[in-house]
Scaffold this motif. Structure first.
Motif, PDB file in Angstrom:
ATOM      1  N   ILE A  40       0.839  -1.200   0.000  1.00  0.00           N
ATOM      2  CA  ILE A  40       0.000   0.000   0.000  1.00  0.00           C
ATOM      3  C   ILE A  40       0.870   1.245   0.000  1.00  0.00           C
ATOM      4  CG2 ILE A  40      -1.646   1.345   1.362  1.00  0.00           C
ATOM      5  CD1 ILE A  40      -2.903  -1.358   2.189  1.00  0.00           C
ATOM      6  N   ASP A  41       1.927   1.247   0.817  1.00  0.00           N
ATOM      7  CA  ASP A  41       2.840   2.396   0.852  1.00  0.00           C
ATOM      8  C   ASP A  41       3.501   2.625  -0.507  1.00  0.00           C
ATOM      9  OD1 ASP A  41       2.241   2.920   3.492  1.00  0.00           O
ATOM     10  OD2 ASP A  41       3.991   1.851   4.276  1.00  0.00           O
ATOM     11  N   LYS A  42       3.919   1.544  -1.172  1.00  0.00           N
ATOM     12  CA  LYS A  42       4.531   1.682  -2.493  1.00  0.00           C
ATOM     13  C   LYS A  42       3.522   2.145  -3.531  1.00  0.00           C
ATOM     14  CE  LYS A  42       8.258  -1.631  -1.920  1.00  0.00           C
ATOM     15  NZ  LYS A  42       8.832  -2.910  -2.346  1.00  0.00           N
ATOM     16  N   THR A  43       2.277   1.752  -3.362  1.00  0.00           N
ATOM     17  CA  THR A  43       1.232   2.185  -4.281  1.00  0.00           C
ATOM     18  C   THR A  43       1.011   3.683  -4.149  1.00  0.00           C
ATOM     19  OG1 THR A  43       0.134   0.039  -4.088  1.00  0.00           O
ATOM     20  CG2 THR A  43      -1.167   1.842  -4.973  1.00  0.00           C
ATOM     21  N   ILE A  44       1.003   4.181  -2.937  1.00  0.00           N
ATOM     22  CA  ILE A  44       0.728   5.590  -2.675  1.00  0.00           C
ATOM     23  C   ILE A  44       1.939   6.473  -2.959  1.00  0.00           C
ATOM     24  CG2 ILE A  44       0.090   7.234  -0.867  1.00  0.00           C
ATOM     25  CD1 ILE A  44      -1.486   4.954   0.454  1.00  0.00           C
ATOM     26  N   ASP A  45       3.136   5.965  -2.772  1.00  0.00           N
ATOM     27  CA  ASP A  45       4.372   6.748  -2.894  1.00  0.00           C
ATOM     28  C   ASP A  45       4.621   7.162  -4.346  1.00  0.00           C
ATOM     29  OD1 ASP A  45       6.877   7.857  -2.778  1.00  0.00           O
ATOM     30  OD2 ASP A  45       7.804   6.157  -1.748  1.00  0.00           O
ATOM     31  N   PRO A  46       4.634   8.484  -4.634  1.00  0.00           N
ATOM     32  CA  PRO A  46       4.841   8.937  -6.014  1.00  0.00           C
ATOM     33  C   PRO A  46       6.278   8.761  -6.506  1.00  0.00           C
ATOM     34  CG  PRO A  46       4.682  10.831  -4.565  1.00  0.00           C
ATOM     35  CD  PRO A  46       4.402   9.607  -3.726  1.00  0.00           C
ATOM     36  N   SER A  47       7.220   8.505  -5.604  1.00  0.00           N
ATOM     37  CA  SER A  47       8.607   8.326  -6.027  1.00  0.00           C
ATOM     38  C   SER A  47       8.891   6.898  -6.489  1.00  0.00           C
ATOM     39  CB  SER A  47       9.572   8.716  -4.908  1.00  0.00           C
ATOM     40  OG  SER A  47       9.440   7.814  -3.825  1.00  0.00           O
ATOM     41  N   VAL A  48       7.963   5.983  -6.249  1.00  0.00           N
ATOM     42  CA  VAL A  48       8.118   4.592  -6.676  1.00  0.00           C
ATOM     43  C   VAL A  48       7.575   4.459  -8.099  1.00  0.00           C
ATOM     44  CG1 VAL A  48       7.429   2.208  -6.229  1.00  0.00           C
ATOM     45  CG2 VAL A  48       7.926   3.730  -4.323  1.00  0.00           C
ATOM     46  N   THR A  49       8.419   4.008  -9.009  1.00  0.00           N
ATOM     47  CA  THR A  49       8.010   3.848 -10.398  1.00  0.00           C
ATOM     48  C   THR A  49       7.176   2.577 -10.574  1.00  0.00           C
ATOM     49  OG1 THR A  49       9.947   2.559 -11.037  1.00  0.00           O
ATOM     50  CG2 THR A  49      10.131   4.980 -11.175  1.00  0.00           C
ATOM     51  N   GLU A  50       6.565   2.452 -11.739  1.00  0.00           N
ATOM     52  CA  GLU A  50       5.788   1.244 -12.039  1.00  0.00           C
ATOM     53  C   GLU A  50       6.665  -0.005 -11.941  1.00  0.00           C
ATOM     54  OE1 GLU A  50       3.894   1.565 -15.834  1.00  0.00           O
ATOM     55  OE2 GLU A  50       2.747   3.317 -15.244  1.00  0.00           O
ATOM     56  N   ASP A  51       7.875   0.067 -12.494  1.00  0.00           N
ATOM     57  CA  ASP A  51       8.769  -1.095 -12.464  1.00  0.00           C
ATOM     58  C   ASP A  51       9.162  -1.475 -11.041  1.00  0.00           C
ATOM     59  OD1 ASP A  51       8.731  -1.452 -15.225  1.00  0.00           O
ATOM     60  OD2 ASP A  51      10.419  -0.082 -15.531  1.00  0.00           O
ATOM     61  N   GLN A  52       9.461  -0.482 -10.210  1.00  0.00           N
ATOM     62  CA  GLN A  52       9.805  -0.751  -8.812  1.00  0.00           C
ATOM     63  C   GLN A  52       8.610  -1.347  -8.075  1.00  0.00           C
ATOM     64  OE1 GLN A  52      10.914   3.228  -7.793  1.00  0.00           O
ATOM     65  NE2 GLN A  52      13.117   2.795  -7.944  1.00  0.00           N
ATOM     66  N   PHE A  53       7.436  -0.839  -8.366  1.00  0.00           N
ATOM     67  CA  PHE A  53       6.208  -1.343  -7.758  1.00  0.00           C
ATOM     68  C   PHE A  53       6.004  -2.813  -8.105  1.00  0.00           C
ATOM     69  CE2 PHE A  53       1.514  -1.898  -8.267  1.00  0.00           C
ATOM     70  CZ  PHE A  53       1.157  -1.791  -6.938  1.00  0.00           C
ATOM     71  N   LEU A  54       6.212  -3.155  -9.364  1.00  0.00           N
ATOM     72  CA  LEU A  54       6.000  -4.533  -9.812  1.00  0.00           C
ATOM     73  C   LEU A  54       7.077  -5.488  -9.307  1.00  0.00           C
ATOM     74  CD1 LEU A  54       4.794  -3.913 -13.467  1.00  0.00           C
ATOM     75  CD2 LEU A  54       3.436  -4.657 -11.519  1.00  0.00           C
ATOM     76  N   GLN A  55       8.282  -4.989  -9.069  1.00  0.00           N
ATOM     77  CA  GLN A  55       9.361  -5.841  -8.558  1.00  0.00           C
ATOM     78  C   GLN A  55       8.975  -6.512  -7.249  1.00  0.00           C
ATOM     79  OE1 GLN A  55      12.862  -3.408  -8.265  1.00  0.00           O
ATOM     80  NE2 GLN A  55      13.879  -4.518  -9.924  1.00  0.00           N
ATOM     81  N   GLY A  56       8.337  -5.776  -6.376  1.00  0.00           N
ATOM     82  CA  GLY A  56       7.946  -6.333  -5.091  1.00  0.00           C
ATOM     83  C   GLY A  56       6.774  -7.294  -5.165  1.00  0.00           C
ATOM     84  N   LEU A  57       6.100  -7.309  -6.312  1.00  0.00           N
ATOM     85  CA  LEU A  57       4.915  -8.154  -6.465  1.00  0.00           C
ATOM     86  C   LEU A  57       5.115  -9.297  -7.449  1.00  0.00           C
ATOM     87  CD1 LEU A  57       2.241  -5.320  -6.679  1.00  0.00           C
ATOM     88  CD2 LEU A  57       2.721  -6.782  -4.723  1.00  0.00           C
ATOM     89  N   GLU A  58       6.326  -9.487  -7.939  1.00  0.00           N
ATOM     90  CA  GLU A  58       6.587 -10.477  -8.993  1.00  0.00           C
ATOM     91  C   GLU A  58       6.037 -11.864  -8.677  1.00  0.00           C
ATOM     92  OE1 GLU A  58      10.782 -10.397  -9.587  1.00  0.00           O
ATOM     93  OE2 GLU A  58      10.661  -8.866 -11.142  1.00  0.00           O
ATOM     94  N   GLU A  59       6.198 -12.304  -7.448  1.00  0.00           N
ATOM     95  CA  GLU A  59       5.768 -13.664  -7.100  1.00  0.00           C
ATOM     96  C   GLU A  59       4.253 -13.821  -7.086  1.00  0.00           C
ATOM     97  OE1 GLU A  59       6.301 -14.689  -2.765  1.00  0.00           O
ATOM     98  OE2 GLU A  59       7.423 -12.792  -2.860  1.00  0.00           O
ATOM     99  N   PHE A  60       3.519 -12.700  -7.088  1.00  0.00           N
ATOM    100  CA  PHE A  60       2.065 -12.751  -7.044  1.00  0.00           C
ATOM    101  C   PHE A  60       1.415 -12.447  -8.388  1.00  0.00           C
ATOM    102  CE2 PHE A  60       3.567 -11.309  -2.842  1.00  0.00           C
ATOM    103  CZ  PHE A  60       3.177 -12.417  -2.107  1.00  0.00           C
ATOM    104  N   ILE A  61       2.215 -12.187  -9.416  1.00  0.00           N
ATOM    105  CA  ILE A  61       1.681 -11.820 -10.728  1.00  0.00           C
ATOM    106  C   ILE A  61       1.677 -13.062 -11.622  1.00  0.00           C
ATOM    107  CG2 ILE A  61       1.971 -10.344 -12.748  1.00  0.00           C
ATOM    108  CD1 ILE A  61       3.421  -8.349 -10.915  1.00  0.00           C
ATOM    109  N   PRO A  62       0.481 -13.600 -11.925  1.00  0.00           N
ATOM    110  CA  PRO A  62       0.410 -14.848 -12.688  1.00  0.00           C
ATOM    111  C   PRO A  62       0.650 -14.698 -14.184  1.00  0.00           C
ATOM    112  CG  PRO A  62      -1.788 -14.116 -12.134  1.00  0.00           C
ATOM    113  CD  PRO A  62      -0.832 -13.165 -11.467  1.00  0.00           C
ATOM    114  N   GLY A  63       0.530 -13.509 -14.728  1.00  0.00           N
ATOM    115  CA  GLY A  63       0.711 -13.382 -16.164  1.00  0.00           C
ATOM    116  C   GLY A  63       0.796 -11.935 -16.614  1.00  0.00           C
ATOM    117  N   ASP A  64       0.928 -11.768 -17.930  1.00  0.00           N
ATOM    118  CA  ASP A  64       1.093 -10.437 -18.513  1.00  0.00           C
ATOM    119  C   ASP A  64      -0.138  -9.557 -18.322  1.00  0.00           C
ATOM    120  OD1 ASP A  64       3.637 -11.097 -19.316  1.00  0.00           O
ATOM    121  OD2 ASP A  64       3.026 -11.705 -21.344  1.00  0.00           O
TER     122      ASP A  64
END
Length: 93
Positions: A29-53
């Motif tokens: 949630i903090d990374k979602t709200i933080d404007p300094s976190v880019t889309e790529d950085q946001f997705l890095q922390g969620l890689e194990e939960f992303i089932p597909g493109d």
């Protein structure tokens, strides 16, 4: 669009897990709200939960919604999340 985002975030901790010890959810949630976190950085922390493109693209769009908001709006969302964590309903957790 702001209302949809606020409703989605307010639904996350309904069972009070976010304020009662789920550090991974709080960090997301903090990374979602933080404007300094880019889309790529946001997705890095969620890689194990992303089932597909498709899910990855949806999460990119979700993060972009927050990047498009003003700092004041993001600050208000953070205040709202803190109020939910400290609410009477979550006090028993």
């Amino acid at each position: 669009m702001k209302l949809v985002v606020v409703l989605m975030l307010s639904a996350l901790p309904l069972s009070c897990y976010a304020g009662s010890g789920c550090q991974m959810l709080e960090d997301m949630i903090d990374k979602t709200i933080d404007p300094s976190v880019t889309e790529d950085q946001f997705l890095q922390g969620l890689e194990e939960f992303i089932p597909g493109d498709t899910m990855e693209q949806l999460l990119r769009e979700f993060k972009q919604c927050f990047l498009d908001q003003s700092n004041r709006t993001l600050s208000n969302i953070k205040v709202m999340m803190d109020a939910i964590y400290d609410s009477r309903q979550c006090a028993s957790y």
